[in-house]
Design a protein around this motif. Structure first.
Motif, short mmCIF file in Angstrom:
data_model
loop_
_atom_site.label_atom_id
_atom_site.label_comp_id
_atom_site.label_asym_id
_atom_site.label_seq_id
_atom_site.Cartn_x
_atom_site.Cartn_y
_atom_site.Cartn_z
N THR A 90 10.85 20.09 -43.78
CA THR A 90 11.92 20.69 -44.21
C THR A 90 11.74 22.27 -44.26
OG1 THR A 90 12.70 18.23 -45.43
CG2 THR A 90 13.59 21.39 -45.56
N LEU A 91 11.95 22.65 -43.86
CA LEU A 91 11.87 24.21 -43.86
C LEU A 91 13.77 25.14 -44.61
CD1 LEU A 91 11.44 25.69 -40.14
CD2 LEU A 91 10.25 25.56 -42.34
N VAL A 94 14.53 29.61 -36.18
CA VAL A 94 14.72 28.88 -37.06
C VAL A 94 14.02 27.37 -36.29
CG1 VAL A 94 15.90 27.66 -38.53
CG2 VAL A 94 16.28 30.25 -38.63
N HIS A 142 11.67 29.37 -45.97
CA HIS A 142 10.85 28.89 -45.51
C HIS A 142 10.64 30.13 -44.41
CE1 HIS A 142 10.92 25.07 -47.67
NE2 HIS A 142 9.37 24.92 -47.21
N SER A 179 19.63 24.09 -44.53
CA SER A 179 18.20 23.40 -43.96
C SER A 179 18.12 22.41 -43.58
CB SER A 179 18.23 22.36 -45.74
OG SER A 179 16.87 21.43 -45.68
N VAL A 180 16.27 22.32 -43.15
CA VAL A 180 16.27 21.47 -41.39
C VAL A 180 15.16 20.93 -41.87
CG1 VAL A 180 16.10 21.99 -39.03
CG2 VAL A 180 16.84 23.93 -40.19
N CYS A 181 15.57 19.42 -41.59
CA CYS A 181 14.48 18.44 -41.89
C CYS A 181 13.95 17.61 -40.41
CB CYS A 181 15.30 17.39 -43.06
SG CYS A 181 13.54 16.47 -43.09
N ALA A 228 11.09 24.97 -37.15
CA ALA A 228 10.97 23.48 -37.63
C ALA A 228 10.31 22.94 -37.07
CB ALA A 228 13.09 23.54 -38.01
#
Lengths: 336, 336
Positions: free
Chosen positions: A65-66, A81, A71, A146-148, A85
């Motif tokens: 996750t970022l 981004v 991050h 948030s990027v998972c 990711a």
């Protein structure tokens, strides 16, 4: 059922939680743009994706996750981004010698921003396409940015490149150059414009997928450098039950890094800076020629930076063989 | 490399971004506690997990994120957050008729809180154990509380239960009761104590895994009710190119719901409330007997609530056959 002060228009049928017209349009755009693969019987748009792992293969799975402000710096372009990711996850597959195949994306956004989403997707899909990765599912929801990402790769059954396996006497190698991403972060923090080449290393890391695959059967252990060389090599040593010695002077540096940083500052960036996403790997000395051939074939510098020893822990050595102690070891991302 | 005002102690070697001693202890505890499976050649602790999909099977993959204040009220117990984060994902596998196998967990936490983490894990692993799911990897990182879970299940190659497939004339069915989770949320918002049974439906949804598997070959289409019956059945209709009619009076209600809510309020909760995680599915009328046998075998009520029709869209009908229009359709989670 809205909380006071929060109002949204939701279509009568076809709604998703947190979804807006902009997000629906994005999902449609994703569906149109994602690469198709013969091994995806069912992709985006159902309760789950269905995937066909070819016979004789194991599935390799990694997730990372970022988070905004943790991050990546807040001024990071949306496309970067998106790229990063996926890149940090493909880097995990690279360190496992896996061939990337599929990804899922779970995206939390504070509010629907069509332009941001499209740019994010540009970066994400550019890297996905470069590695033949199909985006097969995911969700978008409301929340702090948030990027998972979860990635799936394939290795021959019984294969893979693990952290355990390094033996005393093995060489320690790294790909590419070390410290660039941390240098860009240091320049960004200092308030000046980062060197564009260094900043590109921070924003658009190149997962070493081809290298990882080539090292299968040659390397005794491998890891990607995400937290900093000393920390990540420490994971390899712990898993393998060995120690390691690194020669600071041998750490490969980009011209931009060498020009802007010297002495302890440079040593700190190279030995402890994270986010480079190079591969650090170990191999018997008898493999040197084969590894140099890989470097030539991939046009990617591979550098011997130390050796595996008996004992425990990782020591960084100066040119006079005295031990160098970092102020802070272990990379601490962005806001760390 | 800490930003001004943010200081953390990080071990020399073995550091992970955002990781603290508490989190390391947690990761160790997770490793000790997770179920082992023969089809996991390599689990937690390397760059990627390695998983062996059995021959003749497809992999089913779903991912969903829960965000604090969006998908659960802020006073939700950590163990319930852990349970629910896995449950909503297993529910997707259930709707695909997949047998759950493996999960990854990506956990963003504003600060390391050992007690919270242990309780979270209690809930997560209790449900994982109940379904034989092995936690095979993931990461913990700093950020606003967010839980991203990716689940992997197995279906026989060529199998699976999709959204597309409903045909005009099919019955529409739902499992269990509808509206309980939304009712608990309504009571919580009103500031009173929610009925404990209703609140349990909100906090600890039971993914209908056994039902999904039993419906393979019987149901023509299926989805789990996460966004609200009308919205989710709308997805089935859109994917299948059909319409649907639902009889409000036939929607199964729990005694607690029936006691506390009547009229339009009840209709809204049942038709548009989300988070029930029941399965809504369609099947030919010739399957009624077989479906009733499944209900008996699983001790799970299965109720016919309407029919698939030609055309488009989902209509909800009152007892006098007039169309009911919800104030807001499509479930909007918590803060929506």
């Amino acid at each position: 059922m809205a909380r006071a002060g929060v109002q949204r228009a939701t279509p009568l049928v076809g709604a998703r939680p947190g979804a807006t017209a902009v997000e629906f349009a994005l999902i449609d755009r994703i569906r149109r743009r994602v690469a198709e693969r013969d091994d995806v019987p069912l992709g985006i748009g159902d309760d789950a994706a269905l995937l066909a792992v070819p016979p004789g293969h194991w599935l390799a799975v990694a997730t990372d996750t970022l988070n905004d402000g943790v991050h990546f710096p807040a001024d990071t372009h949306a496309a970067d981004v998106g790229w990063k990711a996926l890149a940090v996850n493909l880097s995990d597959l690279a360190a496992m010698a896996a061939t990337p195949a599929w990804a899922t994306l779970s995206l939390s956004l504070p509010h629907a921003d069509g332009d941001w989403l499209e740019a994010f997707l540009d970066g994400f899909l550019a890297l996905a396409d470069a590695h033949g990765v199909a985006l097969v599912g995911g969700d978008t929801t409301r929340g702090p940015l948030s990027v998972c990402v979860t990635v799936h790769g394939l290795v021959a059954a019984g294969g893979g490149l693990r952290r355990a396996g390094a033996q005393a006497g093995d060489d320690v190698w790294t790909s590419g150059t070390l410290g660039d991403a941390a240098a860009a972060l240091a320049q960004w923090r200092a308030g000046g414009a980062a060197d564009p080449g260094l900043r590109a290393r921070l924003d658009r890391p190149a997962p070493r997928v081809a290298l990882g695959r080539a090292l299968q059967g040659l390397a005794s252990a491998a890891i990607d450098v995400s937290d900093g060389l000393l920390a990540d090599l420490g994971h390899v040593c712990a898993a393998s039950g060995v120690g390691a010695e690194i020669e600071l002077a041998s750490l490969p540096a980009s011209p931009a890094l060498a020009e802007d940083f010297t002495g302890d500052a440079r040593a700190g960036l190279q030995a402890c800076g994270g986010d480079d996403y190079e591969l650090c790997f170990t191999a018997a000395a008898s493999r040197r020629e084969a590894i140099e051939a890989i470097a030539q074939a991939l046009s990617l510098p591979l550098t011997r930076i130390g050796r595996i020893v008996t004992g425990r822990g990782v020591r960084a050595l100066r040119a006079d063989a005295s031990e160098w102690q970092p102020e802070r070891a272990g990379y601490v991302h962005f806001s760390g």
